[in-house]
Design an enzyme around this catalytic site. Structure first.
Site, PDB file in Angstrom:
ATOM      1  N   ASP A 151     137.403 -47.137  11.524  1.00 29.75           N
ATOM      2  CA  ASP A 151     137.094 -46.437  10.287  1.00 29.75           C
ATOM      3  C   ASP A 151     135.579 -46.356  10.337  1.00 29.75           C
ATOM      4  O   ASP A 151     134.897 -47.380  10.139  1.00 29.75           O
ATOM      5  CB  ASP A 151     137.557 -47.230   9.064  1.00 29.75           C
ATOM      6  CG  ASP A 151     137.191 -46.513   7.776  1.00 29.75           C
ATOM      7  OD1 ASP A 151     136.119 -45.890   7.725  1.00 29.75           O
ATOM      8  OD2 ASP A 151     137.976 -46.570   6.812  1.00 29.75           O
ATOM      9  N   HIS A 152     135.025 -45.183  10.624  1.00 31.22           N
ATOM     10  CA  HIS A 152     133.594 -45.166  10.955  1.00 31.22           C
ATOM     11  C   HIS A 152     132.705 -45.584   9.777  1.00 31.22           C
ATOM     12  O   HIS A 152     131.564 -45.957   9.967  1.00 31.22           O
ATOM     13  CB  HIS A 152     133.158 -43.812  11.550  1.00 31.22           C
ATOM     14  CG  HIS A 152     132.928 -42.734  10.526  1.00 31.22           C
ATOM     15  ND1 HIS A 152     133.939 -41.942  10.042  1.00 31.22           N
ATOM     16  CD2 HIS A 152     131.809 -42.311   9.901  1.00 31.22           C
ATOM     17  CE1 HIS A 152     133.443 -41.082   9.165  1.00 31.22           C
ATOM     18  NE2 HIS A 152     132.146 -41.272   9.060  1.00 31.22           N
ATOM     19  N   HIS A 199     138.255 -44.397   4.252  1.00 33.85           N
ATOM     20  CA  HIS A 199     136.872 -44.799   3.961  1.00 33.85           C
ATOM     21  C   HIS A 199     136.680 -45.344   2.551  1.00 33.85           C
ATOM     22  O   HIS A 199     135.967 -46.318   2.338  1.00 33.85           O
ATOM     23  CB  HIS A 199     135.934 -43.595   4.150  1.00 33.85           C
ATOM     24  CG  HIS A 199     136.138 -42.868   5.442  1.00 33.85           C
ATOM     25  ND1 HIS A 199     136.384 -43.514   6.626  1.00 33.85           N
ATOM     26  CD2 HIS A 199     136.126 -41.538   5.747  1.00 33.85           C
ATOM     27  CE1 HIS A 199     136.507 -42.610   7.596  1.00 33.85           C
ATOM     28  NE2 HIS A 199     136.370 -41.410   7.090  1.00 33.85           N
TER      29      HIS A 199
HETATM   30  C1  BG6 Z   1     135.867 -37.983   8.214  1.00 40.07           C
HETATM   31  C2  BG6 Z   1     136.670 -36.935   7.486  1.00 40.07           C
HETATM   32  O1  BG6 Z   1     136.650 -39.101   8.519  1.00 40.07           O
HETATM   33  O2  BG6 Z   1     134.775 -38.376   7.392  1.00 40.07           O
HETATM   34  C3  BG6 Z   1     135.796 -35.744   7.090  1.00 40.07           C
HETATM   35  O3  BG6 Z   1     137.731 -36.496   8.331  1.00 40.07           O
HETATM   36  C4  BG6 Z   1     134.608 -36.212   6.299  1.00 40.07           C
HETATM   37  O4  BG6 Z   1     136.541 -34.792   6.348  1.00 40.07           O
HETATM   38  C5  BG6 Z   1     133.888 -37.315   7.053  1.00 40.07           C
HETATM   39  O5  BG6 Z   1     133.734 -35.102   6.114  1.00 40.07           O
HETATM   40  C6  BG6 Z   1     132.778 -37.895   6.208  1.00 40.07           C
HETATM   41  O6  BG6 Z   1     132.024 -38.772   6.996  1.00 40.07           O
HETATM   42  P1  BG6 Z   1     130.488 -38.992   6.686  1.00 40.07           P
HETATM   43  O7  BG6 Z   1     130.068 -40.090   7.612  1.00 40.07           O
HETATM   44  O8  BG6 Z   1     129.798 -37.677   6.965  1.00 40.07           O
HETATM   45  O9  BG6 Z   1     130.395 -39.352   5.252  1.00 40.07           O
END
Ligand code: BG6
Length: 491
Positions: free
Chosen positions: A180-181, A243
């Site tokens: 989960d990045h 997230h």
């Molecule tokens: C991804 C989603 O996991 O996270 C995207 O699939 C979203 O739809 C993105 O835009 C948001 O990541 P960050 O790091 O740009 O907030």
């Protein structure tokens, strides 16, 4: 605290895909610049195309040139490029994995601790693990073997369980790194530290003082060229299930017994499992969805979601909000409102905590908010009431505003941090299967109910604030969306 990294080989499946080009190769290069890669670490890109080594290295150079427009150190580049190899895995070749094994078995080139990063289509996660196992490439004896599974881990609870069953035929939990990045973002890691390393926050972090909590992620971007993916996923599964629930877990969990991977994950799992199931028979009071219609973003006209999709019948949401309750003594009675949206008026991710009314109330609407900005601003803000200097007794809200990130700080991409953790064998910022399951268990009934409800979905103009109708989920009349991190963002 830094952990030692064993010599290792990172095998990157989907090496010419978008994630690899934009995040993984640039991230690895940055780690090399920072001196964080072990000297003899190697990277093997795996893709379907036949590409010779020279062309592959030229391709990596073009990825770096695109990312690092201001240029980079030539010496580091030479070192980095020499780490890189390519292996073609055409889907039509039944011996592709045996050949990969032969390539990797050259110990003079490739350290035998192997990390596989599966940046492939979710339907390929289990088959790739199985193929690796069939040729003995997941077996741990003298050396470790780790597998990174990209998001999403399943598309609902049954499919997550199925994927888990398929991969655990070949892997132990300690070998599985579910991404989960958001957990790689320093701002998220800071929630835990800021909460528990300060005496002033913890005593008021409970239902005695807190009225409600809002966890928000809004984007100005639309779904772009991901319409097909998005229409099979929706905002709830794309952002809230993963997230935002992780952000909630870090915001609400009890203090972990220690900062070990097990300690942190156990505390998050416990919290996620304490979230009360959403009552589907009263869904309209607990969940709200909407779709963006045509509107304006930064002064430019943009089309609506259905128009971009080319299908007027879709009921898939680009705005999703849920009201959650946590059944434990700390949070009894405190609503947690979580929401995400594409094409809202601003791009912002934050945690907004509203405290209960003070015993002395000069203006009826006086509130104290504590806001933790995740992105774009990493900050902590406290709003307090203060006397307006002068002859009368009047108060106004002032903001104590502090940056969690200073200009001089290193800016590390989430994927860089996660890649480093992977090589260190630290999976605290990766998901345990119990977390993935608890998250699906919570959202599945809502996903199902929404998919079955074919009434036209509420529309909001692109670039607007939250749809008025979304307020239906608030518990109390004096609760409303905090729409901005700035002073006055609650009016
Ligand atoms: C991804 C989603 O996991 O996270 C995207 O699939 C979203 O739809 C993105 O835009 C948001 O990541 P960050 O790091 O740009 O907030």
């Amino acid at each position: 605290m830094t952990n030692k990294i064993d010599p290792c080989t990172l095998v990157l499946f989907g090496a010419s895909g978008n994630l690899a080009r934009v995040k993984l190769y640039p991230g690895l290069f940055r780690l090399d610049m920072l001196g964080r890669l072990p000297d003899d670490m190697k990277i093997v890109g795996v893709g379907r195309q036949l590409v010779d080594l020279e062309a592959w290295r030229a391709d990596i150079k073009s990825m770096l040139d695109t990312k690092f427009k201001k240029g980079y150190d030539q010496k580091v580049f030479e070192r980095f490029i020499a780490r890189n190899f390519y292996h073609a895995n055409p889907p039509t070749d039944p011996d592709a994995f045996a050949k990969l094994k032969t390539t990797l078995s050259d110990e003079s080139v490739f350290p035998q601790n192997l990390a596989y990063f599966l940046s492939v289509r979710p339907v390929d996660f289990a088959p790739v693990v199985e193929s690796l196992a069939n040729v003995g490439l997941t077996q741990e004896d003298k050396y470790w073997r780790r597998v990174v599974i990209e998001k999403p881990f399943g598309t609902d609870l049954p499919s997550a369980k199925e994927l888990q069953a398929a991969i655990t035929k070949h892997l132990k939990e300690s070998q599985i790194y579910r991404i989960d990045h958001y957990l790689g973002k320093s701002a998220l890691q800071n929630i835990l530290l800021q909460r528990f390393t300060n005496t002033v926050l913890e005593p008021i972090w409970n239902n005695q003082y807190i009225d409600h909590v809002q966890i928000t992620n809004t984007e100005m971007l639309g779904v772009g060229d991901r319409t097909q993916f998005y229409d099979s996923t929706g905002a709830l599964r794309d952002m809230l299930q993963s997230h935002i629930l992780q952000t909630l877990a870090l915001t609400a969990m009890e203090q972990p017994k220690d900062l070990s991977p097990e300690g942190v994950r156990d505390a998050k799992i416990k919290l996620l499992e304490e979230i009360r199931p959403i009552p589907v028979n009263a869904l309209e009071k607990h969940a709200f969805r909407a779709q963006y219609a045509a509107g304006e973003i930064n002064g430019e006209k943009v089309p609506g979601y259905l128009e971009e999709l080319g299908n007027q019948d879709s009921v898939v949401e680009t705005y999703a909000a849920l009201k959650l309750f946590i059944d434990n003594p700390r949070w009894k009675g405190v609503p947690f409102y979580i929401r995400t949206a594409k094409r809202l008026h601003e791009a912002d991710t934050r945690i907004s905590i509203r405290f209960k009314k003070a015993p002395l109330q000069i203006n009826d609407q006086d509130q104290n908010w504590l806001i933790i900005g995740i992105q774009p601003r990493e900050c902590i803000k406290l709003e307090v009431q203060s006397k307006i200097p002068g002859l009368d007794i009047q108060t106004r809200t002032i903001q104590l505003d502090a940056a969690n990130r200073w200009d001089s700080d290193d800016s590390v991409d989430a994927y860089e941090a996660l890649l480093l953790n992977l090589m260190q064998g630290d999976n605290s910022n990766y998901l345990h299967i119990s977390e993935a399951e608890a998250q699906w268990r919570l959202v599945d009934p809502v996903v199902k109910a929404w998919a079955e409800d074919k009434h036209p979905v509420h529309q909001y103009p692109a670039g607007s604030r939250d749809p008025e109708a979304s307020k239906v989920i608030f518990e109390a009349e004096d609760q409303f969306w905090r729409y901005s991190i700035e002073l006055g963002g609650d009016k």
